[in-house]
Design a protein around this motif. Structure first.
Motif, PDB file in Angstrom:
ATOM      1  N   MET A 172       0.828  -1.210   0.000  1.00 32.42           N
ATOM      2  CA  MET A 172       0.000   0.000   0.000  1.00 32.42           C
ATOM      3  C   MET A 172       0.860   1.257   0.000  1.00 32.42           C
ATOM      4  O   MET A 172       0.583   2.222  -0.718  1.00 32.42           O
ATOM      5  N   SER A 173       1.924   1.246   0.805  1.00 31.51           N
ATOM      6  CA  SER A 173       2.781   2.433   0.852  1.00 31.51           C
ATOM      7  C   SER A 173       3.517   2.626  -0.470  1.00 31.51           C
ATOM      8  O   SER A 173       3.688   3.749  -0.942  1.00 31.51           O
ATOM      9  N   VAL A 174       3.952   1.526  -1.098  1.00 27.05           N
ATOM     10  CA  VAL A 174       4.637   1.612  -2.381  1.00 27.05           C
ATOM     11  C   VAL A 174       3.681   2.115  -3.464  1.00 27.05           C
ATOM     12  O   VAL A 174       4.007   3.025  -4.243  1.00 27.05           O
ATOM     13  N   ALA A 175       2.480   1.519  -3.510  1.00 27.20           N
ATOM     14  CA  ALA A 175       1.528   1.879  -4.556  1.00 27.20           C
ATOM     15  C   ALA A 175       1.112   3.342  -4.459  1.00 27.20           C
ATOM     16  O   ALA A 175       1.039   4.047  -5.468  1.00 27.20           O
ATOM     17  N   THR A 176       0.840   3.806  -3.239  1.00 30.40           N
ATOM     18  CA  THR A 176       0.416   5.204  -3.086  1.00 30.40           C
ATOM     19  C   THR A 176       1.572   6.161  -3.363  1.00 30.40           C
ATOM     20  O   THR A 176       1.345   7.292  -3.802  1.00 30.40           O
ATOM     21  N   ALA A 177       2.816   5.713  -3.130  1.00 30.86           N
ATOM     22  CA  ALA A 177       3.965   6.562  -3.446  1.00 30.86           C
ATOM     23  C   ALA A 177       4.196   6.656  -4.950  1.00 30.86           C
ATOM     24  O   ALA A 177       4.711   7.661  -5.441  1.00 30.86           O
ATOM     25  N   LEU A 178       3.793   5.637  -5.698  1.00 31.05           N
ATOM     26  CA  LEU A 178       3.998   5.625  -7.145  1.00 31.05           C
ATOM     27  C   LEU A 178       2.970   6.458  -7.900  1.00 31.05           C
ATOM     28  O   LEU A 178       3.191   6.813  -9.059  1.00 31.05           O
ATOM     29  N   ALA A 179       1.832   6.749  -7.257  1.00 33.33           N
ATOM     30  CA  ALA A 179       0.759   7.464  -7.936  1.00 33.33           C
ATOM     31  C   ALA A 179       0.511   8.819  -7.273  1.00 33.33           C
ATOM     32  O   ALA A 179       0.838   9.006  -6.101  1.00 33.33           O
ATOM     33  N   PRO A 180      -0.051   9.780  -8.008  1.00 36.19           N
ATOM     34  CA  PRO A 180      -0.402  11.066  -7.399  1.00 36.19           C
ATOM     35  C   PRO A 180      -1.387  10.870  -6.263  1.00 36.19           C
ATOM     36  O   PRO A 180      -2.169   9.907  -6.249  1.00 36.19           O
ATOM     37  N   ARG A 181      -1.381  11.812  -5.313  1.00 37.67           N
ATOM     38  CA  ARG A 181      -2.221  11.654  -4.131  1.00 37.67           C
ATOM     39  C   ARG A 181      -3.702  11.593  -4.470  1.00 37.67           C
ATOM     40  O   ARG A 181      -4.470  10.895  -3.813  1.00 37.67           O
ATOM     41  N   ASP A 182      -4.132  12.301  -5.520  1.00 37.11           N
ATOM     42  CA  ASP A 182      -5.545  12.288  -5.870  1.00 37.11           C
ATOM     43  C   ASP A 182      -5.956  10.986  -6.561  1.00 37.11           C
ATOM     44  O   ASP A 182      -7.120  10.801  -6.902  1.00 37.11           O
ATOM     45  N   ARG A 183      -4.991  10.078  -6.756  1.00 36.74           N
ATOM     46  CA  ARG A 183      -5.288   8.762  -7.325  1.00 36.74           C
ATOM     47  C   ARG A 183      -5.225   7.660  -6.271  1.00 36.74           C
ATOM     48  O   ARG A 183      -5.218   6.473  -6.604  1.00 36.74           O
ATOM     49  N   THR A 184      -5.217   8.036  -4.994  1.00 31.52           N
ATOM     50  CA  THR A 184      -5.114   7.046  -3.917  1.00 31.52           C
ATOM     51  C   THR A 184      -6.235   6.018  -3.989  1.00 31.52           C
ATOM     52  O   THR A 184      -6.009   4.808  -3.849  1.00 31.52           O
ATOM     53  N   ALA A 185      -7.465   6.491  -4.188  1.00 32.96           N
ATOM     54  CA  ALA A 185      -8.601   5.562  -4.228  1.00 32.96           C
ATOM     55  C   ALA A 185      -8.480   4.597  -5.396  1.00 32.96           C
ATOM     56  O   ALA A 185      -8.813   3.409  -5.272  1.00 32.96           O
ATOM     57  N   ARG A 186      -8.019   5.082  -6.544  1.00 32.33           N
ATOM     58  CA  ARG A 186      -7.874   4.211  -7.708  1.00 32.33           C
ATOM     59  C   ARG A 186      -6.802   3.161  -7.471  1.00 32.33           C
ATOM     60  O   ARG A 186      -6.982   1.985  -7.810  1.00 32.33           O
ATOM     61  N   VAL A 187      -5.679   3.563  -6.896  1.00 25.30           N
ATOM     62  CA  VAL A 187      -4.608   2.617  -6.587  1.00 25.30           C
ATOM     63  C   VAL A 187      -5.100   1.572  -5.589  1.00 25.30           C
ATOM     64  O   VAL A 187      -4.830   0.370  -5.728  1.00 25.30           O
ATOM     65  N   THR A 188      -5.815   2.024  -4.566  1.00 28.53           N
ATOM     66  CA  THR A 188      -6.363   1.092  -3.578  1.00 28.53           C
ATOM     67  C   THR A 188      -7.307   0.098  -4.243  1.00 28.53           C
ATOM     68  O   THR A 188      -7.302  -1.095  -3.923  1.00 28.53           O
ATOM     69  N   ALA A 189      -8.121   0.573  -5.172  1.00 32.37           N
ATOM     70  CA  ALA A 189      -9.057  -0.303  -5.870  1.00 32.37           C
ATOM     71  C   ALA A 189      -8.330  -1.367  -6.671  1.00 32.37           C
ATOM     72  O   ALA A 189      -8.762  -2.522  -6.718  1.00 32.37           O
ATOM     73  N   VAL A 190      -7.227  -0.997  -7.324  1.00 36.48           N
ATOM     74  CA  VAL A 190      -6.462  -1.987  -8.095  1.00 36.48           C
ATOM     75  C   VAL A 190      -5.914  -3.074  -7.170  1.00 36.48           C
ATOM     76  O   VAL A 190      -5.990  -4.267  -7.469  1.00 36.48           O
ATOM     77  N   LEU A 191      -5.370  -2.659  -6.014  1.00 37.90           N
ATOM     78  CA  LEU A 191      -4.875  -3.654  -5.060  1.00 37.90           C
ATOM     79  C   LEU A 191      -6.013  -4.530  -4.543  1.00 37.90           C
ATOM     80  O   LEU A 191      -5.895  -5.750  -4.462  1.00 37.90           O
ATOM     81  N   MET A 192      -7.133  -3.894  -4.181  1.00 39.99           N
ATOM     82  CA  MET A 192      -8.269  -4.646  -3.655  1.00 39.99           C
ATOM     83  C   MET A 192      -8.884  -5.560  -4.703  1.00 39.99           C
ATOM     84  O   MET A 192      -9.515  -6.567  -4.372  1.00 39.99           O
ATOM     85  N   SER A 193      -8.713  -5.224  -5.985  1.00 32.30           N
ATOM     86  CA  SER A 193      -9.245  -6.096  -7.029  1.00 32.30           C
ATOM     87  C   SER A 193      -8.586  -7.465  -6.984  1.00 32.30           C
ATOM     88  O   SER A 193      -9.189  -8.467  -7.382  1.00 32.30           O
ATOM     89  N   GLY A 194      -7.355  -7.522  -6.479  1.00 33.71           N
ATOM     90  CA  GLY A 194      -6.723  -8.825  -6.294  1.00 33.71           C
ATOM     91  C   GLY A 194      -7.469  -9.676  -5.290  1.00 33.71           C
ATOM     92  O   GLY A 194      -7.649 -10.883  -5.485  1.00 33.71           O
ATOM     93  N   VAL A 195      -7.954  -9.043  -4.212  1.00 31.88           N
ATOM     94  CA  VAL A 195      -8.738  -9.767  -3.211  1.00 31.88           C
ATOM     95  C   VAL A 195     -10.072 -10.208  -3.791  1.00 31.88           C
ATOM     96  O   VAL A 195     -10.507 -11.353  -3.622  1.00 31.88           O
ATOM     97  N   THR A 196     -10.754  -9.298  -4.479  1.00 29.71           N
ATOM     98  CA  THR A 196     -12.070  -9.641  -5.012  1.00 29.71           C
ATOM     99  C   THR A 196     -11.981 -10.702  -6.102  1.00 29.71           C
ATOM    100  O   THR A 196     -12.843 -11.582  -6.193  1.00 29.71           O
ATOM    101  N   LEU A 197     -10.940 -10.634  -6.931  1.00 28.88           N
ATOM    102  CA  LEU A 197     -10.777 -11.680  -7.943  1.00 28.88           C
ATOM    103  C   LEU A 197     -10.490 -13.036  -7.302  1.00 28.88           C
ATOM    104  O   LEU A 197     -10.877 -14.071  -7.843  1.00 28.88           O
ATOM    105  N   SER A 198      -9.828 -13.024  -6.145  1.00 30.14           N
ATOM    106  CA  SER A 198      -9.610 -14.292  -5.446  1.00 30.14           C
ATOM    107  C   SER A 198     -10.940 -14.885  -4.996  1.00 30.14           C
ATOM    108  O   SER A 198     -11.100 -16.108  -4.972  1.00 30.14           O
ATOM    109  N   CYS A 199     -11.910 -14.026  -4.644  1.00 22.01           N
ATOM    110  CA  CYS A 199     -13.242 -14.518  -4.283  1.00 22.01           C
ATOM    111  C   CYS A 199     -13.979 -15.065  -5.504  1.00 22.01           C
ATOM    112  O   CYS A 199     -14.684 -16.070  -5.421  1.00 22.01           O
TER     113      CYS A 199
END
Length: 392
Positions: free
Chosen positions: A113-140
């Motif tokens: 999470m810290s790496v992903a948010t550092a790689l993207a602009p701050r106003d893209r935090t929600a989008r970056v979080t969604a991409v990471l969380m998509s890994g969890v949802t795809l596992s479901c």
């Protein structure tokens, strides 16, 4: 979106599969290791406990490590404990591997999470979080049903080997593509970052996340038994029901990622307000197959959409804790995932009706809604700090 964020999501997919797949493997583990079903089911709580303990501990320990070393180390350890779990004949060793897998999973997620948010602009935090969380949802959607089928065809050990194999592409890409130190610093002041927990906005976001995730998993843990014992569906329908929940979750996470910016906007607040009614509707209609599948799909979307927004919210308001902010969210959400099924188990054990898990979820979601409403009222009329508690 930086390519490496998708690499992290691939690893999160493998780890999410491991976290949730055990619910479909419990009968086979109980038979193979000659233990009770209750003892085998206890392995699921071991993972939640490991996540709660591991998130702050591993995030603090790894705060000063180069990001590539931390990600590769956690993922390598995750593979190793699954290999041990796949070959052991001792339930105590298997329990230990589940705790250790959760600890390193928590560490990986906090750093990711810290790496992903550092790689993207701050106003893209929600989008970056969604991409990471998509890994969890795809596992479901894919990983958990596939793990259940693999366990049925080849035994539960094959599912552990499959998770270890799933991690290999992500591990290779971490070694090849990870920034040496995406966070841009190697001297993180852990004590100063912990002070972020004093903020009312951080505490409110964490409390909401714990309550919403508690509501989600209070009923998710009982979906299989609701399907078979309440709706009268065959056991073969359970993977489809789990996949419906995962499909809804995938839609919800990606919708939230495109509309939120680390703030609880009107859409997220409306979804949060709808959750208690949704869980109540599931409790009332779960005796019939079609409403059960429909409500499972809808609630997967609402729950994970709100949850993803709340994770982004934690990272947004805890911006003074770039290394530990992800662990704050991990602890809160896994505390909910642990306590929700525990409360639902106590209630359904007392009443003998598995539909009551839905009422527990409704109550927990209503609690989150009331807390959000109180925060909104403070925001309209309170101090500067309370005004930013929800919308920042």
């Amino acid at each position: 979106m930086p390519f490496f964020v998708h690499v992290l999501a691939l690893a999160v997919f493998a780890q999410g599969t491991s976290e949730f797949m055990l619910s479909g493997l419990v009968p086979g583990i109980a038979r193979d290791l000659s233990v009770s079903v209750a003892a085998a089911a206890g392995l699921t709580s071991a993972y939640a406990v490991g996540m709660i303990v591991g998130a702050p501990l591993m995030a603090a320990l790894s705060a000063r490590w180069p990001r590539r070393r931390a990600l590769a180390g956690f993922l390598t350890a995750f593979v190793a404990v699954h290999v041990v779990g796949a070959v052991t004949t001792d339930v105590a060793v298997l329990f230990a591997t589940r705790v250790l897998a959760a600890v390193v999973n928590a560490g990986f997620l906090a750093v990711a999470m810290s790496v992903a948010t550092a790689l993207a602009p701050r106003d893209r935090t929600a989008r970056v979080t969604a991409v990471l969380m998509s890994g969890v949802t795809l596992s479901c959607v894919v990983g958990v049903p596939a793990g259940a089928l693999l366990g049925e065809w080849s035994g539960w050990r094959s599912a552990f080997w499959a998770v270890a194999a799933l991690c290999q592409p992500a591990l290779a890409l971490v070694f090849r593509s990870a920034p040496v130190d995406a966070a841009g610093r190697s001297d993180v002041p852990v004590r100063r970052e912990l002070r972020a927990l004093r903020s009312p906005s951080v505490r409110l976001a964490l409390a909401l996340g714990a309550a919403v995730n508690g509501a989600t998993f209070a009923t998710f843990a009982y979906l299989a038994v609701i399907a078979t014992d309440v709706a009268g569906l065959p056991a073969g329908a359970v993977p489809g029901l789990l996949a419906a929940f995962g499909a809804g979750a995938f839609i919800g996470v990606n919708t939230a990622g495109r509309t939120a910016r680390g703030r609880l906007r009107r859409g997220a607040l409306l979804a949060l307000g709808a959750l208690p009614f949704g869980w109540a509707a599931l409790a009332l209609t779960s005796t019939r197959a079609v409403p059960l599948f429909l409500m499972t799909l809808v609630l997967g979307g609402l729950s994970f959409g709100v949850g993803s927004t709340l994770i982004a919210r934690v990272l947004h308001v805890a911006s003074d804790a770039p290394a530990l902010g992800g662990s704050f969210a991990t602890v809160a959400f896994n505390a909910g995932a642990f306590l929700g099924p525990l409360i639902a188990g106590a209630v359904t054990g007392a009443t003998g009706d598995y539909r009551d898990a839905g009422w527990v979820s409704a109550l927990l979601a209503a609690t989150a809604g009331v807390a959000a409403g109180c925060g909104a009222r403070h925001r309209r009329g309170g101090s500067h700090e309370t005004r930013r508690a929800l919308t920042g």
